[in-house]
Design a protein around this motif. Structure first.
Motif, mmCIF file in Angstrom:
data_model
loop_
_atom_site.group_PDB
_atom_site.id
_atom_site.type_symbol
_atom_site.label_atom_id
_atom_site.label_comp_id
_atom_site.label_asym_id
_atom_site.label_seq_id
_atom_site.Cartn_x
_atom_site.Cartn_y
_atom_site.Cartn_z
ATOM 1 N N HIS A 107 4.965 6.745 8.292
ATOM 2 C CA HIS A 107 4.136 7.930 8.511
ATOM 3 C C HIS A 107 2.908 7.948 7.604
ATOM 4 N N ASN A 108 3.064 7.384 6.413
ATOM 5 C CA ASN A 108 1.961 7.372 5.447
ATOM 6 C C ASN A 108 1.005 6.195 5.625
ATOM 7 N N ALA B 106 0.839 -1.210 0.000
ATOM 8 C CA ALA B 106 0.000 0.000 0.000
ATOM 9 C C ALA B 106 0.873 1.259 0.000
ATOM 10 N N CYS B 107 1.930 1.238 0.813
ATOM 11 C CA CYS B 107 2.828 2.413 0.896
ATOM 12 C C CYS B 107 3.560 2.633 -0.429
ATOM 13 N N ASN B 108 3.997 1.552 -1.038
ATOM 14 C CA ASN B 108 4.668 1.671 -2.342
ATOM 15 C C ASN B 108 3.745 2.328 -3.368
ATOM 16 N N GLN B 109 2.502 1.848 -3.409
ATOM 17 C CA GLN B 109 1.539 2.403 -4.372
ATOM 18 C C GLN B 109 1.233 3.869 -4.083
ATOM 19 N N ALA C 184 -6.085 4.316 0.742
ATOM 20 C CA ALA C 184 -6.056 4.476 -0.713
ATOM 21 C C ALA C 184 -6.168 3.146 -1.451
ATOM 22 N N LEU C 185 -5.988 2.020 -0.727
ATOM 23 C CA LEU C 185 -6.145 0.710 -1.362
ATOM 24 C C LEU C 185 -7.585 0.508 -1.809
#
Lengths: 478, 478
Positions: free
Chosen positions: A336-337, A274-277, A344-345
């Motif tokens: 942090h995100n 999720a963080c990568n995206q 956002a997923l």
């Protein structure tokens, strides 16, 4: 229990009148324009960040000082009307809902930082002060307030829910950093608990009793906190593991070796994805630990070296760490995100956060079983954990208009709570009970619930302080 | 306070019967030879280490397990007879006296170490386990239990008085290291508080409420404790200062700099003189700090260097420190001998220990004023302090058969308690209230006393649990 009377919900709520109009009139006379019965304002002070239905209070009062709080509670007591304190509204389990109506006291204007004692590392604040406001105020003192539950919560709210967060593994939770409180009791008296001394053996620990009582025993009007010196050096880093078990084993050994780690956070593979995206990162999509070391330059370097040795035992790889502030921020960006990246997923869904906490030896088992349960349900639910404390969160992305999804999510949360309790843990490490977790209190506490309710009844005999919270709807004490 | 009823002493004690013979008969029937009414045994279980008059219980029961405790309390509850738990008898404020007679439950045979969890750094013990027994048991695990109140106290007793001691500055007090309790309530029910999870936000903190309640809310039958890893390196040292103010200033800066010091103890000049005489030492007879650092070899060396820099600012001299065990013991010998060395200053007198705790910024002022007060009285009273916590002890050497001396000592203790409270501190940092310090509760807690007594009344409505403790003889709530 023969001598301690068990209290049924009807007794607890029996004294609350369905019609609070007389009380509202009395409050209007006393407070004039400080009192609002506007629907939007009332709804804003209801459920806040939870999926529970909104149950607004009958009125919202903005107060300026403790005497106004005391006067308002005295009127509520006289008319037997519920009264609920409101900080900034970041609680997650319906702590601020008003199932029996009543008065919401909004504390945001009580935001004065009353006294910093540099020599004693203490500060006394009003409850509406937020943690970010406090740390901003302290910025030139070399001191900081470490408790960080994520949201920019009010200190009063953090007292109420026994908040903790990412720094708890080193600096403790609100239970550990509050020295003294000023509290308005159910009868409208102003009472002080504790002193500025670091320890005391003089009588019952009312301070700790109030912390985590979610506004059901009193309304906090002043808080004296411990502060800590900002370390001369901070080192942050991340590393990746083949499995959740490996990552948890590394955490366990870190804690066992008494490494004074300041933060140690786990993100599971789905969370990293999720963080990568979300931020266009290219982190390895496996379970990942985010760590932070506080100390002198030499001690941070030594801690990082010991940690490197530990993770190698469990297949940890690519340990990157730095003491430079910009680089530290870059490394921790994914952590942090985490919340927004998860949301956002599935942007159209609601993000429901639940937490549990277990002895660290059961952490790997509990996290893995929970991850499997989520996978089997077909639901999206990344896991993020304050794993140094055995505490972790699941963020379930749920279409709350779809009853089937809601039922599935409830099932996951229920099984997680039971799983944690069966592992000699707790159904919530830091979010509290509110309305959402009442059904697990019996399994977790058994007949200790009778003691809790005897205390509630003794300190709030008319049950006006945040009624309908903490206690399960139906009590069966053994 | 209109809704919380204030409880008068007559109400608190009104239910206690003057004649407990029926209850004793019932206990004899149930427990046979486990129950003793022998005068010597009863007196041994009365006042213990205090100058308060001996008030023996009517009978002493030696128990083997929690079910026997529950059965005994149930009988006491039925007959409204007081019940007092006894560990090893090292309390200092008359906590074990039986002013209304009743049953003493001697817990010494409940001394099993039930479960060590190496992975979680926790241990579960019965209350009769002593701290030395526990650490002996742990000797091969690399773990230790840090709370050290001086005496080889029982863990149950340490829970009851919220004990702390020399290690508290780094490892906390009993409030911080107890994870969970099993408690027998006033009605004879067995209740569990807390879990083995490191943190929880699920309901009221009954664990912290029981800790420090001196047996007035329940009898502890099981304790789950946090353990800590033994540091790979320990460094101990001593240094001398021109004045108490200088020594206290050095302590204050050490704490402000967040140096993770494990122990920092102050001995005043009179105490050093006593130690020199007692053990034929030649320490400089000025205020002296005894310190201990725990960590890796590098971190201990770094801490010692930082401490060296700190003390130089305040005229500290001759800082000798070592990591070798024999040398460390030699350096700390005077601290270990402090009690006996003081007593030897006047061997025919009784040694009466009192304590107080203040914010560290007020420590120098409080210690100095107290030393002057003692000097002006003509009494011998060396001062020893856990000064990293702002906590210190005065050991008054008093001929307790001389009413004038007793009055003088009482005056010193009273003025110290008031002085500490006026400095936003507490009348006791670690000894507790018992009978000896009841008279300061009103000044320290004000109307918070009403909350404490409402809780007492709710959890022990017949006032059978250690009656006549904590509460002042005459209550005037504001």
């Amino acid at each position: 229990m023969s001598t301690i009377s068990s209290i049924s919900p009807s007794q607890l709520h029996g004294s609350v009148k369905p019609d609070n109009s007389e009380a509202i009139s009395a409050l209007q006379t006393r407070f004039g324009k400080q009192l609002s019965t506007n629907t939007t304002i009332r709804e804003q002070h209801g459920h806040t960040m939870t999926w529970l239905a909104n149950q607004p209070p009958d009125a919202v009062l903005t107060v300026q000082d403790k005497h106004e709080v005391a006067a308002a509670v005295e009127i509520c007591n006289q008319y037997q009307m519920p009264v609920i304190a409101f900080g900034i509204g970041s609680s997650l389990e319906g702590q601020l809902n008003a199932p029996y109506g009543g008065l919401c006291i909004d504390m945001h204007a009580m935001d004065a930082i009353l006294q910093v004692n540099n020599e004693d590392l203490t500060v006394t604040v009003q409850p509406g002060v937020t943690r970010e406001q406090l740390n901003h105020y302290l910025r030139d003192t070399g001191l900081f307030f470490p408790i960080d539950p994520g949201a920019n919560a009010s200190i009063g709210g953090m007292v109420a829910t026994r908040a903790s967060g990412t720094n708890a593994v080193r600096y403790g939770t609100m239970k550990d950093v509050v020295l003294a409180l000023e509290v308005v009791t159910a009868s409208g008296d102003i009472v002080r608990t504790g002193t500025r001394a670091k320890k005391s053996a003089a009588g019952y620990d009312l301070t700790r009793l109030m912390i985590g009582s979610e506004g059901t025993l009193g309304i906090v009007t002043e808080v004296t906190l411990k502060l800590f010196g900002i370390s001369e050096c901070i080192g942050s880093g991340i590393c990746h593991f083949p499995t959740i078990e490996d990552a948890c084993q590394a955490v366990m050994l870190t804690i066992q070796m008494c490494l004074p780690i300041a933060r140690i956070e786990l993100l599971d593979a789905m969370q990293i994805k999720a963080c990568n995206q979300y931020a266009n990162l290219d982190l390895t999509e496996t379970p990942t630990l985010f760590v932070e070391f506080h100390g002198t330059e030499a001690s941070v370097a030594e801690q990082a070296q010991i940690f490197t040795d530990i993770i190698e035992e469990f297949g940890g790889t690519d340990f990157a760490w730095d003491t430079n502030e910009a680089e530290r921020k870059r490394l921790w960006q994914a952590r942090h995100n985490a919340y927004h990246a998860s949301s956002a997923l599935r942007p159209e869904a609601s993000a429901l956060s639940t937490d549990a906490c277990v002895p660290i030896s059961r952490l790997a088992e509990c996290v893995s079983a929970t991850a499997k349960d989520i996978e089997a349900s077909g639901m999206i639910g990344p896991i993020v954990g304050h794993v140094g404390d055995g505490n972790f969160h699941v963020l379930l992305l749920v279409d709350t208009d779809n009853p089937e999804e809601v039922a599935t999510a409830n099932g996951i949360i229920s099984r997680l709570a039971s799983r944690a309790i069966e592992m000699d843990g707790t159904c919530t490490g830091e979010h509290g009970i509110g309305q959402g977790k009442q059904k697990y209190m019996q399994q977790e506490h058994g007949n200790a619930l009778v003691l809790m309710q005897a205390i509630k009844s003794a300190l709030d005999p008319k049950n006006i302080l945040n009624p309908g919270k903490i206690w399960p709807e139906t009590l069966t004490t053994t």
